[in-house]
Design an enzyme around this catalytic site. Structure first.
Site, short mmCIF file in Angstrom:
data_model
loop_
_atom_site.label_atom_id
_atom_site.label_comp_id
_atom_site.label_asym_id
_atom_site.label_seq_id
_atom_site.Cartn_x
_atom_site.Cartn_y
_atom_site.Cartn_z
N GLY A 1 -4.93 73.22 -9.97
CA GLY A 1 -4.64 74.65 -10.13
C GLY A 1 -5.72 75.52 -9.50
O GLY A 1 -6.70 75.03 -8.93
N CYS B 1 -7.02 55.39 -7.11
CA CYS B 1 -6.61 54.42 -8.14
C CYS B 1 -7.67 53.34 -8.29
O CYS B 1 -8.30 52.94 -7.32
CB CYS B 1 -5.31 53.73 -7.74
SG CYS B 1 -3.91 54.81 -7.76
N LEU C 1 0.67 58.10 -13.46
CA LEU C 1 1.44 57.69 -12.27
C LEU C 1 2.78 57.05 -12.62
O LEU C 1 3.22 56.10 -11.98
CB LEU C 1 0.58 56.78 -11.38
CG LEU C 1 -0.61 57.51 -10.75
CD1 LEU C 1 -1.59 56.52 -10.11
CD2 LEU C 1 -0.17 58.53 -9.70
C1 LIG Z 1 1.20 66.64 -12.98
C2 LIG Z 1 0.57 66.17 -11.70
C3 LIG Z 1 0.94 64.94 -11.16
C4 LIG Z 1 0.35 64.49 -9.97
N1 LIG Z 1 0.74 63.29 -9.44
C5 LIG Z 1 0.20 62.86 -8.28
C6 LIG Z 1 0.62 61.64 -7.68
O1 LIG Z 1 1.52 60.94 -8.17
N2 LIG Z 1 0.01 61.24 -6.52
C7 LIG Z 1 -0.97 61.99 -5.92
O2 LIG Z 1 -1.50 61.60 -4.87
N3 LIG Z 1 -1.36 63.19 -6.44
C8 LIG Z 1 -0.80 63.63 -7.60
N4 LIG Z 1 -1.19 64.84 -8.12
C9 LIG Z 1 -2.21 65.66 -7.41
C10 LIG Z 1 -1.54 66.78 -6.58
O3 LIG Z 1 -0.67 66.25 -5.61
C11 LIG Z 1 -2.60 67.67 -5.91
O4 LIG Z 1 -3.39 66.88 -5.05
C12 LIG Z 1 -3.53 68.36 -6.90
O5 LIG Z 1 -2.86 68.70 -8.08
C13 LIG Z 1 -4.20 69.62 -6.31
O6 LIG Z 1 -3.24 70.59 -5.94
P1 LIG Z 1 -2.77 71.79 -6.92
O7 LIG Z 1 -4.01 72.40 -7.48
O8 LIG Z 1 -1.97 72.71 -6.06
O9 LIG Z 1 -1.93 71.16 -8.00
C14 LIG Z 1 -0.61 65.30 -9.31
C15 LIG Z 1 -0.97 66.55 -9.86
C16 LIG Z 1 -0.39 66.99 -11.03
C17 LIG Z 1 -0.78 68.34 -11.57
#
Ligand SMILES: Cc1cc2nc3c(=O)[nH]c(=O)nc-3n(C[C@H](O)[C@H](O)[C@H](O)COP(=O)(O)O)c2cc1C
Length: 312
Positions: free
Chosen positions: A225, A138, A81
């Site tokens: 992903g 968190c 974060l």
């Molecule tokens: C590199 C990375 C950083 C992320 N940072 C945050 C974040 O700061 N706050 C949050 O709520 N979710 C965070 N996520 C979660 C994404 O917002 C999302 O909920 C999750 O990756 C599922 O979606 P996706 O499969 O399309 O990536 C992060 C995901 C990734 C891959």
């Protein structure tokens, strides 16, 4: 104002808990920076909204590397974060984003209830913020590291306190690392949240068998992903049946069809995450894909598809 010569064939506009979105495609927090990082690839005006990287009261450096590891059809991350803190966000990041005709949703988090309240209060009354998405995944360092988002009582208390601390639309971003997602959806509703966002990453781990060490310095990380998409669709479907709140669905969306799966499961909007790392124009490709499938199907309005999966 110029008169429109033709009406768009499909209506993609959405009112999400009072936030007007020109279309349902948003960026998932942490995968699109603060918008500027992707602006050379994507016209931000074309997006329904940008959900920014998580913001805390004070700056956070994040975890030591390695922080990411590619997995079959996905990735593990333990960024920790990292962010510049709310004051730098307001002075250096938000002014850029505000220039665009797109909704700005600020993702917030903290490591204690007081930190969450602090950042939410700091964002109140700031022009150009459409809503807040609360990352509840968190640990509460003041209560033995219990994770807010996987403990019903802690989640309810946190979201109730934040409800009192802001008038902005409050969207609870739920953790999938629970047995029954509907309990947390109900807790968010009872705490007064205006919407839900799901799913955050699934807790995972990978090991380098040759040196017998975890692939991530943090040992565990969040899996995201396409690998998680069926889990995410299932959870959106369950949450949508349990509560009447609007939902932002996410988890492994790559194409317009993927996005429509979430809409049919009950999401009113979608967020694109990990795909942005593979294809920086993923958001716009998803949008075009949704429109194309809707045209093929003769579906004139996205709102008419929400929750319309036929399970009968
Ligand atoms: C590199 C990375 C950083 C992320 N940072 C945050 C974040 O700061 N706050 C949050 O709520 N979710 C965070 N996520 C979660 C994404 O917002 C999302 O909920 C999750 O990756 C599922 O979606 P996706 O499969 O399309 O990536 C992060 C995901 C990734 C891959």
């Amino acid at each position: 104002m110029k008169k429109l010569l033709f009406k768009p064939a499909v209506d993609l506009s959405v009112d999400f808990a009072g936030i007007k979105l020109k279309n349902p495609v948003l960026t998932a927090s942490g995968t699109f920076g603060y918008g500027e990082e992707f602006a050379e690839f994507v016209d931000l005006n074309k997006l329904g909204g940008v959900i920014v990287k998580g913001i805390s009261l004070k700056a956070i450096k994040g975890n030591p590397p390695p922080r990411i590891w590619e997995t079959p059809s996905g990735m593990l991350n333990a960024i920790g974060l990292e962010n510049p803190g709310v004051d730098v966000f307001l002075s250096e990041k938000l002014p850029y984003l505000r220039k665009f005709d797109t909704a700005v949703i600020v993702n917030v988090f903290g490591y204690s209830l007081e930190e969450y309240v602090g950042v939410v209060e700091r964002l109140g009354g700031v022009p150009g913020i459409s809503g807040l998405e609360v990352n509840i995944s968190c640990p509460n360092v003041k209560q033995g590291g219990i994770v807010f988002g996987t403990d019903l009582k802690a989640a309810f208390e946190l979201l109730s306190a934040l409800r009192k601390a802001t008038k902005l639309p409050l969207i609870a971003k739920l953790s999938p690392n629970v047995t029954d997602i509907t309990e947390f959806a109900l807790a968010a509703r009872d705490a007064g949240c205006d919407g839900l966002s799901l799913i955050n990453t699934l807790l995972g781990m990978a090991i380098d068998v040759r040196c017998r060490r975890p692939r991530l310095a943090n040992c565990t990380g969040g899996l995201s992903g396409p690998a998680i998409r069926p889990v995410a669709v299932r959870m959106v479907w369950q949450a949508a049946k349990a509560v009447a709140l609007p939902i932002i669905g996410m988890g492994g969306i790559v194409t317009g069809e993927d996005a429509l799966e979430f809409i049919l499961a009950g999401a009113s909007a979608v967020a694109i995450g990990t795909s942005n790392f593979v294809n920086p124009r993923a958001t716009l490709d998803v949008l075009a894909g949704m429109e194309q499938v809707m045209l093929e199907q003769g579906a004139g309005d996205i709102k008419g598809l929400v929750g319309k999966v036929n399970v009968g």
